[in-house]
Scaffold this motif. Structure first.
Motif, PDB file in Angstrom:
ATOM      1  N   VAL A  58       0.977  -0.889  -0.055  1.00 46.72           N
ATOM      2  CA  VAL A  58       0.143   0.067  -0.197  1.00 46.72           C
ATOM      3  C   VAL A  58       1.248   1.093   0.332  1.00 46.72           C
ATOM      4  N   LYS A  59       1.009   2.574  -0.687  1.00 44.47           N
ATOM      5  CA  LYS A  59       1.238   3.539  -1.045  1.00 44.47           C
ATOM      6  C   LYS A  59      -0.150   4.681   0.128  1.00 44.47           C
ATOM      7  N   ALA A  60       0.828   5.532   1.068  1.00 49.69           N
ATOM      8  CA  ALA A  60       0.409   6.203   1.389  1.00 49.69           C
ATOM      9  C   ALA A  60       0.531   7.559   1.757  1.00 49.69           C
ATOM     10  N   THR A  61      -0.116   8.827   1.394  1.00 46.99           N
ATOM     11  CA  THR A  61      -0.267  10.238   1.140  1.00 46.99           C
ATOM     12  C   THR A  61      -1.113  11.653   1.537  1.00 46.99           C
ATOM     13  N   ASP A  62      -0.417  12.531   2.214  1.00 44.80           N
ATOM     14  CA  ASP A  62      -1.414  13.514   2.165  1.00 44.80           C
ATOM     15  C   ASP A  62      -1.840  14.270   1.263  1.00 44.80           C
ATOM     16  N   ARG A  63      -1.472  14.434   0.191  1.00 45.73           N
ATOM     17  CA  ARG A  63      -1.534  14.982  -1.383  1.00 45.73           C
ATOM     18  C   ARG A  63      -2.356  14.574  -2.273  1.00 45.73           C
ATOM     19  N   TYR A  64      -2.796  14.674  -2.493  1.00 40.90           N
ATOM     20  CA  TYR A  64      -3.825  14.410  -3.215  1.00 40.90           C
ATOM     21  C   TYR A  64      -3.643  14.418  -4.868  1.00 40.90           C
ATOM     22  N   ASP A  65      -2.709  15.088  -5.148  1.00 36.01           N
ATOM     23  CA  ASP A  65      -2.366  15.777  -6.624  1.00 36.01           C
ATOM     24  C   ASP A  65      -0.632  14.617  -6.669  1.00 36.01           C
ATOM     25  N   GLU A  66      -0.830  14.048  -5.448  1.00 37.62           N
ATOM     26  CA  GLU A  66       0.627  12.994  -5.284  1.00 37.62           C
ATOM     27  C   GLU A  66      -0.340  11.564  -6.160  1.00 37.62           C
ATOM     28  N   ALA A  67      -1.113  10.858  -5.383  1.00 31.29           N
ATOM     29  CA  ALA A  67      -2.241  10.098  -5.279  1.00 31.29           C
ATOM     30  C   ALA A  67      -2.068  10.164  -7.229  1.00 31.29           C
ATOM     31  N   GLY A  68      -2.941  11.397  -7.485  1.00 36.22           N
ATOM     32  CA  GLY A  68      -3.277  10.912  -9.510  1.00 36.22           C
ATOM     33  C   GLY A  68      -4.891  10.293  -9.632  1.00 36.22           C
ATOM     34  N   PRO A  69      -5.337  10.600 -10.586  1.00 32.39           N
ATOM     35  CA  PRO A  69      -6.234   9.956 -10.888  1.00 32.39           C
ATOM     36  C   PRO A  69      -6.383   8.575 -10.474  1.00 32.39           C
ATOM     37  N   GLN A  70      -7.743   7.765 -10.129  1.00 31.93           N
ATOM     38  CA  GLN A  70      -7.981   6.902  -9.853  1.00 31.93           C
ATOM     39  C   GLN A  70      -9.359   6.208 -10.853  1.00 31.93           C
ATOM     40  N   ASP A  71      -9.305   4.872 -10.536  1.00 28.00           N
ATOM     41  CA  ASP A  71     -10.061   4.135 -10.715  1.00 28.00           C
ATOM     42  C   ASP A  71     -11.432   4.419  -9.765  1.00 28.00           C
TER      43      ASP A  71
END
Length: 339
Positions: A58-71
């Protein structure tokens, strides 16, 4: 599939960990201690039989832009916490991204594609200024009802208590390719995720107990079995459920179990503290508006009298305000023995 889970609490952590263990590309959108723990150690899931697994991918971030587009984007926080993330959720959207709402109670999208005189009406109790609906278009939403129970033991560590059902459904009742894709994804992680043609009826079935037992327990500090076996509180629960049934009936909802069977099911759970009671004891803001306030709102929209629900709603709202004003919590403590 690429799946973002916003929130890594008891349910979000459980769902995200299981999806990752099944091979899905999971990113937790989290902050603070949860972010640090998940980024460092992955997510640990303790099964109800004590077996342990760690989802290290799993990945974890507090930056939505870092996560990028999702299904798929899974909203895995309580209803009153959704508004705080609404502005950022669209950063996870691609052309075909769907949003799976895993909140208890009446959702902000309830009247989208509902039909009838209330088609398109907002639910102000859960979305006071319409910000959530504006930022998270109902066209992207797949409804979901959460039945499992789990608890967050520590940042990045969840224990599953019982249950595995996450029914899902399109808001218009259709069996679309995307809702079947969500169902298959959850099923692949070991959940029971049937596609329902009336997700609102399932929401009401769960809400029927939550809108009753949660506030009664938070006010009385009693467990489910205590409420059900004490005649005055059982009578109060019955009256509240009858009123809710009348509201739901005017919205075209039919309950597939009887009122007595629903109460018996709560009694069977035993010495269990509801989530609202746990929040009151811990000094957290209790989840009132989606569970009780929205039912009061729908009662007014349908001209349905709900005197017992109204009274309990007023009392639990006052309790929440007192806790917030005094920055305190309320908990029964055993008296020291005398002599």
């Amino acid at each position: 599939m690429k799946i973002a889970v916003i929130g890594a609490g008891a349910i979000g952590g459980f769902v995200g960990a299981k999806l990752a263990l099944a091979g899905e590309d999971v990113t937790f959108i989290v902050r603070g201690a949860n972010l640090e723990a998940i980024a460092r150690n992955g997510f640990k899931l303790i099964a109800h039989d004590g077996a342990e697994e760690v989802a290290r991918s799993v990945k974890a971030t507090d930056r939505y832009d870092e996560a990028g587009p999702q299904d798929i984007v899974i909203l895995a926080m309580k209803a009153h916490q959704v508004e705080a993330v609404a502005n950022d959720v669209p950063r996870l959207f691609g052309p075909d991204t769907v949003v799976v709402t895993m909140q208890n109670g009446i959702p902000f999208w309830y009247f989208h594609k509902h039909g009838g005189a209330l088609e398109g009406s907002p639910v102000r109790s859960v979305d006071p200024d319409g910000r959530v609906a504006a930022k998270i278009p109902a066209e992207r939403v797949i409804g979901c009802v959460v039945y499992p129970a789990s608890e967050l033991l520590a940042p990045g560590v969840v224990r599953h208590i019982e249950g595995d059902r996450f029914p899902v459904g399109e808001l218009d009742g259709s069996s679309s390719e995307r809702v079947n894709r969500v169902s298959a994804c959850l099923s692949g992680a070991g959940f029971k995720a049937p596609v329902l043609d009336d997700i609102r009826s399932e929401i009401w079935l769960k809400l029927w107990g939550n809108l009753t037992f949660n506030p009664i327990s938070s006010l009385s500090h009693a467990t489910l079995v205590d409420i059900c076996q004490f005649p005055p509180s059982r009578e109060l629960a019955t009256s509240m459920m009858q009123e809710a049934q009348a509201v739901a009936g005017k919205l075209g909802i039919e309950f597939r179990v009887s009122l007595e069977k629903r109460i018996a099911g709560a009694e069977k759970v035993g010495k269990h503290k509801t989530s609202m009671l746990q929040d009151v004891e811990a000094g957290r803001a209790p989840e009132i508006d989606a569970l009780v306030g929205a039912v009061v709102e729908l009662a007014r929209l349908t001209d349905t009298p709900t005197p017992h629900i109204d009274t309990v709603h007023s009392l639990v709202k006052l309790l929440a305000r007192s806790m917030a004003d005094q920055r305190g919590h309320v908990r029964l403590r055993e008296l020291a023995s005398v002599g």
